[in-house]
Scaffold this motif. Structure first.
Motif, PDB file in Angstrom:
ATOM      1  N   PRO A  73      44.788  44.900  34.930  1.00  0.00           N
ATOM      2  CA  PRO A  73      44.164  44.501  33.657  1.00  0.00           C
ATOM      3  C   PRO A  73      44.752  43.197  33.109  1.00  0.00           C
ATOM      4  CG  PRO A  73      44.813  46.824  33.613  1.00  0.00           C
ATOM      5  CD  PRO A  73      45.382  46.249  34.867  1.00  0.00           C
ATOM      6  N   PHE A  74      46.043  42.995  33.294  1.00  0.00           N
ATOM      7  CA  PHE A  74      46.671  41.735  32.856  1.00  0.00           C
ATOM      8  C   PHE A  74      46.150  40.556  33.688  1.00  0.00           C
ATOM      9  CE2 PHE A  74      50.015  38.790  34.370  1.00  0.00           C
ATOM     10  CZ  PHE A  74      50.136  37.991  33.247  1.00  0.00           C
ATOM     11  N   ILE A  75      46.119  40.756  35.003  1.00  0.00           N
ATOM     12  CA  ILE A  75      45.690  39.673  35.901  1.00  0.00           C
ATOM     13  C   ILE A  75      44.248  39.267  35.593  1.00  0.00           C
ATOM     14  CG2 ILE A  75      45.213  39.106  38.330  1.00  0.00           C
ATOM     15  CD1 ILE A  75      47.656  40.822  39.079  1.00  0.00           C
ATOM     16  N   MET A  76      43.422  40.276  35.379  1.00  0.00           N
ATOM     17  CA  MET A  76      42.010  40.023  35.096  1.00  0.00           C
ATOM     18  C   MET A  76      41.853  39.216  33.806  1.00  0.00           C
ATOM     19  SD  MET A  76      39.021  42.815  35.361  1.00  0.00           S
ATOM     20  CE  MET A  76      39.511  43.850  34.025  1.00  0.00           C
ATOM     21  N   LYS A  77      42.679  39.562  32.812  1.00  0.00           N
ATOM     22  CA  LYS A  77      42.592  38.885  31.523  1.00  0.00           C
ATOM     23  C   LYS A  77      43.101  37.440  31.613  1.00  0.00           C
ATOM     24  CE  LYS A  77      42.600  40.006  26.869  1.00  0.00           C
ATOM     25  NZ  LYS A  77      43.197  40.468  25.676  1.00  0.00           N
ATOM     26  N   PHE A 113      43.613  35.557  34.409  1.00  0.00           N
ATOM     27  CA  PHE A 113      42.986  34.727  35.445  1.00  0.00           C
ATOM     28  C   PHE A 113      41.528  35.162  35.643  1.00  0.00           C
ATOM     29  CE2 PHE A 113      47.534  34.944  36.321  1.00  0.00           C
ATOM     30  CZ  PHE A 113      47.870  33.608  36.452  1.00  0.00           C
ATOM     31  N   PRO A 114      40.622  34.557  34.893  1.00  0.00           N
ATOM     32  CA  PRO A 114      39.206  34.984  34.906  1.00  0.00           C
ATOM     33  C   PRO A 114      38.604  34.996  36.314  1.00  0.00           C
ATOM     34  CG  PRO A 114      39.596  33.364  33.173  1.00  0.00           C
ATOM     35  CD  PRO A 114      40.863  33.460  33.948  1.00  0.00           C
ATOM     36  N   GLU A 115      39.139  34.168  37.221  1.00  0.00           N
ATOM     37  CA  GLU A 115      38.594  34.159  38.589  1.00  0.00           C
ATOM     38  C   GLU A 115      38.734  35.529  39.273  1.00  0.00           C
ATOM     39  OE1 GLU A 115      41.101  32.028  41.546  1.00  0.00           O
ATOM     40  OE2 GLU A 115      42.513  31.679  39.927  1.00  0.00           O
ATOM     41  N   THR A 116      39.581  36.415  38.733  1.00  0.00           N
ATOM     42  CA  THR A 116      39.762  37.728  39.361  1.00  0.00           C
ATOM     43  C   THR A 116      38.916  38.818  38.688  1.00  0.00           C
ATOM     44  OG1 THR A 116      41.641  38.369  37.959  1.00  0.00           O
ATOM     45  CG2 THR A 116      42.157  37.156  39.973  1.00  0.00           C
ATOM     46  N   ARG A 117      38.044  38.415  37.777  1.00  0.00           N
ATOM     47  CA  ARG A 117      37.232  39.425  37.081  1.00  0.00           C
ATOM     48  C   ARG A 117      36.340  40.210  38.040  1.00  0.00           C
ATOM     49  NH1 ARG A 117      35.520  36.114  31.937  1.00  0.00           N
ATOM     50  NH2 ARG A 117      37.558  36.145  30.960  1.00  0.00           N
ATOM     51  N   GLU A 118      35.781  39.469  38.974  1.00  0.00           N
ATOM     52  CA  GLU A 118      34.858  40.086  39.919  1.00  0.00           C
ATOM     53  C   GLU A 118      35.522  41.209  40.718  1.00  0.00           C
ATOM     54  OE1 GLU A 118      32.399  38.009  43.169  1.00  0.00           O
ATOM     55  OE2 GLU A 118      32.402  36.687  41.407  1.00  0.00           O
ATOM     56  N   THR A 119      36.806  41.043  41.009  1.00  0.00           N
ATOM     57  CA  THR A 119      37.522  42.052  41.799  1.00  0.00           C
ATOM     58  C   THR A 119      38.366  42.954  40.895  1.00  0.00           C
ATOM     59  OG1 THR A 119      39.329  40.482  42.125  1.00  0.00           O
ATOM     60  CG2 THR A 119      37.653  40.601  43.857  1.00  0.00           C
ATOM     61  N   LEU A 120      38.104  42.910  39.582  1.00  0.00           N
ATOM     62  CA  LEU A 120      38.814  43.732  38.602  1.00  0.00           C
ATOM     63  C   LEU A 120      40.336  43.548  38.668  1.00  0.00           C
ATOM     64  CD1 LEU A 120      36.698  47.012  39.014  1.00  0.00           C
ATOM     65  CD2 LEU A 120      36.401  45.205  37.304  1.00  0.00           C
ATOM     66  N   ILE A 128      53.016  29.589  39.096  1.00  0.00           N
ATOM     67  CA  ILE A 128      51.807  29.872  38.319  1.00  0.00           C
ATOM     68  C   ILE A 128      51.913  31.234  37.626  1.00  0.00           C
ATOM     69  CG2 ILE A 128      49.315  30.321  38.490  1.00  0.00           C
ATOM     70  CD1 ILE A 128      49.286  28.197  40.802  1.00  0.00           C
ATOM     71  N   MET A 129      52.356  32.248  38.359  1.00  0.00           N
ATOM     72  CA  MET A 129      52.414  33.584  37.745  1.00  0.00           C
ATOM     73  C   MET A 129      53.527  33.673  36.702  1.00  0.00           C
ATOM     74  SD  MET A 129      51.073  36.400  37.219  1.00  0.00           S
ATOM     75  CE  MET A 129      49.755  36.674  38.389  1.00  0.00           C
ATOM     76  N   SER A 130      54.685  33.079  36.987  1.00  0.00           N
ATOM     77  CA  SER A 130      55.784  33.139  36.018  1.00  0.00           C
ATOM     78  C   SER A 130      55.393  32.437  34.726  1.00  0.00           C
ATOM     79  CB  SER A 130      57.046  32.473  36.587  1.00  0.00           C
ATOM     80  OG  SER A 130      57.463  33.134  37.741  1.00  0.00           O
ATOM     81  N   ALA A 131      54.752  31.273  34.867  1.00  0.00           N
ATOM     82  CA  ALA A 131      54.336  30.531  33.674  1.00  0.00           C
ATOM     83  C   ALA A 131      53.323  31.355  32.869  1.00  0.00           C
ATOM     84  CB  ALA A 131      53.746  29.180  34.074  1.00  0.00           C
ATOM     85  N   ALA A 132      52.414  32.040  33.574  1.00  0.00           N
ATOM     86  CA  ALA A 132      51.413  32.848  32.872  1.00  0.00           C
ATOM     87  C   ALA A 132      52.055  34.003  32.102  1.00  0.00           C
ATOM     88  CB  ALA A 132      50.380  33.385  33.865  1.00  0.00           C
ATOM     89  N   LEU A 187      42.954  33.345  48.717  1.00  0.00           N
ATOM     90  CA  LEU A 187      43.356  34.327  47.710  1.00  0.00           C
ATOM     91  C   LEU A 187      43.345  33.684  46.322  1.00  0.00           C
ATOM     92  CD1 LEU A 187      46.313  36.263  49.407  1.00  0.00           C
ATOM     93  CD2 LEU A 187      44.075  37.191  48.762  1.00  0.00           C
ATOM     94  N   ALA A 188      42.961  34.483  45.332  1.00  0.00           N
ATOM     95  CA  ALA A 188      42.905  33.975  43.961  1.00  0.00           C
ATOM     96  C   ALA A 188      44.290  33.548  43.484  1.00  0.00           C
ATOM     97  CB  ALA A 188      42.352  35.072  43.042  1.00  0.00           C
ATOM     98  N   ILE A 189      44.300  32.745  42.469  1.00  0.00           N
ATOM     99  CA  ILE A 189      45.480  32.301  41.720  1.00  0.00           C
ATOM    100  C   ILE A 189      46.349  31.305  42.489  1.00  0.00           C
ATOM    101  CG2 ILE A 189      47.555  32.989  40.411  1.00  0.00           C
ATOM    102  CD1 ILE A 189      46.130  35.709  39.948  1.00  0.00           C
ATOM    103  N   ALA A 190      46.864  31.686  43.668  1.00  0.00           N
ATOM    104  CA  ALA A 190      47.797  30.796  44.365  1.00  0.00           C
ATOM    105  C   ALA A 190      47.178  30.124  45.593  1.00  0.00           C
ATOM    106  CB  ALA A 190      49.054  31.557  44.764  1.00  0.00           C
ATOM    107  N   GLY A 191      46.016  30.576  46.053  1.00  0.00           N
ATOM    108  CA  GLY A 191      45.352  29.936  47.182  1.00  0.00           C
ATOM    109  C   GLY A 191      46.113  29.995  48.486  1.00  0.00           C
TER     110      GLY A 191
END
Ligand SMILES: *Cc1c(COP(=O)(O)O)cnc(C)c1O
Length: 447
Positions: free
Chosen positions: A65-69, A71-78, A181-185, A115-119
């Protein structure tokens, strides 16, 4: 038997392949320490168990739920970070024609490159370790109750709390991107120590996200060493240690069960008569190790895992072949460690991975840098898929499968006859590429 004795025996046993590596020839290597899975299972269970991997999977689910919120690119995969498994018959035909070889079975691309977020594949291990650290801190300081949705990590209060802590990492590029990217988020103060191999666009991208980037003129080992030192001196700092981290490994291992499900959905059977053959590019060994380990636990002897490294930097292969583990350093073998495959430029391998994979790894291949761009262009032309140079290393596996005597020996020893191989599922693990900027692609496609 002491370590030295072990090193001596294995160095002699693998003398032929080691000589090839010293001579900078493309090598095929059969791991002479490989054992049937039933002999290794109990010991493995003791070190990294199925429950440990399941626990990692559950943690990623909690964070969805945090990741989805965030990083919108992961909405499709919940909020799930997962990649496609794609059959690449045109690339297979293209390779067969270009190199005048026959590639047995079906050839697939596992697109961790996208892969989302980090490619990159680092979106598995790197992101997992940062999430776990955030969860540990939040629980320890009473910021997280067991009933809370992990959406709280997207809230200002939690970010303010985590901003009091630092995360640091040494990287050749992609690990830094995933951790950064994830730590900053999450709100952390994050410092990435980048080796000389790291590409400029990766550093720029990180800085644009508020990540502190420290550049070194030396190689990856130096960046890690400095990062570790810097972090150890600060009680509020956490160091993601690619050279020995078990958490990174667990994040990668989660891939296995998800891949199993994907294969089942595509009607792919894996058993004694339908082997799975895997090629993964290797830097320190964490990503290929974790993914392979997870698959070994699911498929045992029916999966055959091969690591691929540049001719100038086969650190994991040398670490296991000599049983010198992290003490092996490519410079001692007259190799430069320098390669176009920036993600694989690690002169010494992971202590943890070289040990845990010692009896599980089937073997490996080394690849000339000059081939990477040929593979890159061919994949783009035949399948319209773009993956970065490091990622392309894996294709040497299917190309050299029938060309190397060590691999033929391996096949003979493990029942991989021509009719069994005809049923094989071969997976080339694509490890990075999605975030490469357009102008850099143009440069790659021209090289
Ligand atoms: C990091 C990386 C690898 C290898 O991962 P290790 O954990 O260092 O072995 C392979 N390919 C790419 C593109 C990478 O970034």
């Amino acid at each position: 038997m002491g370590n030295e004795m072990c090193e001596k025996i294995f160095t002699e046993r693998n003398a032929h392949a080691i000589k090839r590596m010293r001579n900078k020839e493309e090598a095929g290597w059969r791991n002479t320490a490989y054992l049937p899975y039933y002999l290794v299972n109990a010991l493995c269970e003791l070190i990294v168990s199925d429950e440990d991997i399941e626990d990692a999977k559950n943690r990623l689910d909690r964070f969805a739920p945090f990741i989805m919120k965030e990083f919108p690119e992961t909405r499709e995969t919940l909020g799930l970070i997962e990649s496609e498994l794609k059959e690449i018959p045109k690339m297979k035909a293209g390779l067969e024609e270009a190199y005048d070889v026959t590639i047995p079975g079906r050839l697939f691309l596992k697109k961790d490159s996208h892969l989302a977020i980090a490619g990159s594949v680092k979106a598995r291990g790197g992101i997992y370790e940062v999430l776990k650290h955030a969860e540990d801190l939040a629980i320890e300081h009473g910021m997280l109750k067991s009933t809370d949705s992990y959406e709280v990590f997207a809230g200002e209060e939690m970010k303010k709390f985590l901003s009091g802590f630092k995360v640091q990492v040494g990287s050749t590029g992609n690990l830094g991107m995933s951790i950064g990217i994830m730590s900053a988020a999450l709100g952390f103060h994050v410092i990435v120590h980048m080796s000389a191999d790291a590409r400029a666009w990766k550093k720029d991208l990180l800085r644009s996200k508020g990540v502190e980037v420290i550049e070194y003129e030396q190689d990856y080992s130096k960046a890690v060493q400095e990062g570790r030192k810097n972090s150890d001196a600060d009680p509020k700092s956490y160091f993601v240690d690619d050279e020995k981290s078990v958490n990174l490994f667990l994040g990668y291992a989660v891939a296995a069960k998800r891949l199993k499900k994907q294969m089942e959905e595509q009607g792919i059977i894996i058993d004694e008569k339908h082997p799975l053959i895997l090629y993964v590019p290797s830097g320190v060994g964490g990503a290929p190790g974790g993914v392979s380990y997870g698959l070994k636990r699911l498929y045992g002897d029916n999966v055959h895992c091969f690591f691929v490294e540049p001719v100038e930097c086969p650190s994991v292969l040398l670490g296991i072949a000599t049983q010198r583990y992290e003490k092996a350093n490519v410079h001692e073998y007259g190799l430069s460690g320098k390669t176009e495959a920036d993600g694989l430029a690690c002169a010494s391998p992971s202590s943890f991975v070289t040990r845990i994979m010692t009896n599980l790894l089937s073997g490996g291949f080394t690849v000339n840098d000059s081939r990477l761009y040929d593979f890159l262009r061919l994949l783009d032309k035949t399948e319209g898929e773009r993956i970065e140079p490091s990622s392309c290393a894996s294709f040497i596996g299917p190309v050299n499968w029938n060309e190397k005597i060590e691999i033929q020996e391996y096949c003979k020893m493990h029942g991989l006859t021509a009719d069994v191989l005809a049923n094989a599922t071969q997976i080339v693990w694509a490890t990075g590429g999605k975030l490469v900027p357009e102008e850099v692609w143009e440069e790659y496609l021209k090289k």
